[in-house]
Write an enzyme that holds these catalytic residues in place. Structure first.
Site, PDB file in Angstrom:
ATOM      1  N   GLY A  75      -1.467   7.153  -2.698  1.00 31.93           N
ATOM      2  CA  GLY A  75      -2.793   7.109  -2.101  1.00 31.93           C
ATOM      3  C   GLY A  75      -3.621   5.912  -2.520  1.00 31.93           C
ATOM      4  N   HIS A 121       0.873  -1.175   0.000  1.00 31.46           N
ATOM      5  CA  HIS A 121       0.000   0.000   0.000  1.00 31.46           C
ATOM      6  C   HIS A 121       0.904   1.217   0.000  1.00 31.46           C
ATOM      7  CE1 HIS A 121      -3.678   2.312   0.961  1.00 31.46           C
ATOM      8  NE2 HIS A 121      -2.776   3.142   1.429  1.00 31.46           N
ATOM      9  N   CYS A 122       0.774   2.036  -1.007  1.00 31.29           N
ATOM     10  CA  CYS A 122       1.664   3.178  -1.144  1.00 31.29           C
ATOM     11  C   CYS A 122       0.955   4.469  -0.755  1.00 31.29           C
ATOM     12  CB  CYS A 122       2.163   3.283  -2.589  1.00 31.29           C
ATOM     13  SG  CYS A 122       3.396   4.559  -2.822  1.00 31.29           S
ATOM     14  N   PRO A 123       1.328   5.084   0.352  1.00 33.03           N
ATOM     15  CA  PRO A 123       0.665   6.342   0.723  1.00 33.03           C
ATOM     16  C   PRO A 123       0.993   7.472  -0.240  1.00 33.03           C
ATOM     17  CG  PRO A 123       2.388   5.780   2.313  1.00 33.03           C
ATOM     18  CD  PRO A 123       2.322   4.663   1.348  1.00 33.03           C
TER      19      PRO A 123
END
Lengths: 157, 370
Positions: free
Chosen positions: B168, B163-165
């Site tokens: 997003g 999950h890549c912040p």
């Protein structure tokens, strides 16, 4: 037995007995493939060969969609060169095959499964996880089309 | 009862946010994504405003032109990664969940009372390697190989990478190549801007340059310098993963490293083949029908039942569903059913499920709106 709380449903569909789910076959990796193992619940409802044929044909469609070869490279590189904007107007190969699958399933339902009181659900409606077969009440020699397939069906019982 | 038509995305479980009537799909926290946008557009704006006029004149007008093209490509890849469905697996409908539970019960046999049932795992052999498929209690499915459940988005994602912040969104099967191209093109853009900043500093010899532009130049150089190390490093890491056909998730868990774990069964043992599969493979369709229509019956005075997700902690036999579980499964079936009919509450408690769901023919004939 099914419980109806809506008269509309009673009018539209015969009573649903159960649903059988044909699972994915992951023995060849993550490619989309369904198990050809015959579910025992359908023993009296359909011939093994017919269902096997359906599943094998579906598997071949999915294999065609996911094939990695010249055409997929071309599509990938061309799309990349246009920053994938081309996908706004062009249909991908996978989508084309999915449409073929959808019409194949509809055809199979009309010709083979509905006369036997069964119904296939397109796997895409179930996240490509299962091939759902709805089993309706067996009406014996009833059904919409009194075709010759019914006699071969009853001999299997 | 008021019947209204809603789009399916409004009823999807999970913690995603949707925009443009279901066309855009992102994670809930978007703050870091806005920061990414700001950094990229801000730095490029400074570059175009202050460096390019000089460089276009003294070196070549091709320099800003190429920078613009590269910038547009970076933005396209970023937005594509952020806005697309990473490969979310829809949750099992009640009948499917019950069917799976019954299979599990059959496989486990009789568990003596008081003893913990064995963990729900299915073994599959892929390329002479035993792969364990875990059961997801939230989604009520056995996760396909390489899928994983993202706790931030509360979805199972196929070929889950991470999950890549910064974008997003989750990075999974459907958007991994866009993510990779984003990091690669961003690396190139950063190197490009960094190089020409240095060139600019070296070439400029006007003593009466306004101080402000010097400071902005320094700012650009700083941003580029730090971005360089992180983004180039990330690109290098993902290039390594692609050449081995591994996901970040598998790498972190050490699924295929070490002698005890065995070899990666998905790798073609050929770097070129692995790269081709990941980058030039087929474009997978989304199996989440976000923009499909759903009929929703709402009782007049009260509000809609909020779609809940049930996290079952211990394995449950279908008959032992608590009253709390029955209600969310009604909501779940209302949101997931592609037919306009509602489930009868009692039907969810009786296996095999005898629910009067309308035939799927209407859904086959219905055009997938995606």
């Amino acid at each position: 037995q099914a419980e109806f709380h809506n008269l509309q449903e009673l009018r539209h569909s015969p009573s649903l007995v159960t649903k059988v789910f044909i699972q994915r076959d992951y023995s060849e990796g993550t490619v989309c493939r369904f198990q050809t193992k015959f579910p025992s619940e359908l023993d009296n409802r359909i011939e093994r060969t017919l269902l096997e044929e359906t599943v094998k044909t579906l598997n071949s469609y999915y294999a065609e969609a996911e094939k990695i070869g010249g055409q997929s490279y071309l599509e990938g590189c061309l799309a990349c060169a246009t920053a994938y904007i081309i996908f706004l107007c062009m249909e991908t190969r996978y989508e084309k095959v999915l449409r073929k699958i959808s019409s194949y399933i509809q055809e199979q339902n009309e010709k083979i499964y509905a006369p036997r009181g069964l119904l296939l659900t397109d796997p895409i409606e179930r996240g490509m996880r299962v091939l759902e077969i709805s089993v309706f009440e067996d009406r014996g020699s009833g059904g919409s089309s009194p075709s010759s397939t019914m006699s071969s069906g009853s001999s299997a019982r | 009862m008021i019947t209204r038509k809603v789009r399916k995305w409004e009823k999807l479980p999970g913690k995603n946010t949707f925009c443009c009537d279901g066309r855009v799909m992102m994670a809930r926290q978007k703050g870091v994504f806005y920061l990414t946008l700001f950094l990229i557009t801000g730095t490029c704006a400074l570059f175009f405003a202050f460096e390019c006029p000089y460089l276009a004149v003294s070196l070549s007008p091709a320099i800003p032109v190429f920078a613009v093209l590269l910038f547009l490509f970076v933005m396209a890849m970023l937005l594509r990664t952020s806005f697309s469905d990473p490969g979310v697996l829809p949750r099992a409908l009640p009948e499917e969940a019950t069917f799976i539970e019954m299979e599990i019960e059959a496989a486990n046999g009789n568990v003596p009372a008081g003893q913990r049932p064995p963990p729900r795992i299915r073994n599959v052999q892929i390329n002479n390697q035993i792969v364990k498929l875990k059961y997801c209690y939230t989604c009520k499915i056995f996760r396909p190989p390489r899928a994983s459940h993202c706790s931030i988005c509360d979805n199972c994602v196929d070929r889950f990478d991470h999950h890549c912040p910064w974008v997003g969104n989750c990075v999974g099967k459907r958007n991994y190549r866009y993510f990779y191209l984003f990091t690669l093109s961003l690396s190139l853009l950063t190197i490009y801007i960094f190089t020409f900043d240095i060139v600019h500093v070296v070439m400029r010899e006007y003593p009466d340059t306004p101080l402000a532009s010097h400071r902005l130049n320094v700012l650009e150089v700083l941003v580029c310098f730090f971005t360089l190390w992180s983004v180039v490093g990330l690109t290098g890491f993902h290039t390594y993963l692609i050449s081995l056909n591994q996901t970040t998730n598998e790498d972190i868990k050490g699924s295929w490293s070490g002698k005890n774990r065995g070899q990666n069964p998905y790798s073609h043992k050929n770097i070129i083949k692995n790269c081709c599969e990941v980058l030039c493979g087929p474009t997978y369709p989304s199996v989440l029908d976000r923009r499909g229509l759903l009929q929703e019956d709402t009782p007049i005075p009260s509000s809609n039942p909020v779609p809940q997700t049930t996290k079952t902690t211990a394995p449950l036999i279908p008959n032992e569903h608590t009253p709390d579980d029955a209600k969310p499964s009604i909501a779940a079936s209302a949101e997931k059913s592609s037919s306009p009919k509602e489930e009868h509450p009692a039907a969810t408690k009786v296996p095999p499920l005898a629910s009067p769901e309308t035939d799927a023919e209407t859904s086959i004939a219905k055009e997938r709106a995606h």
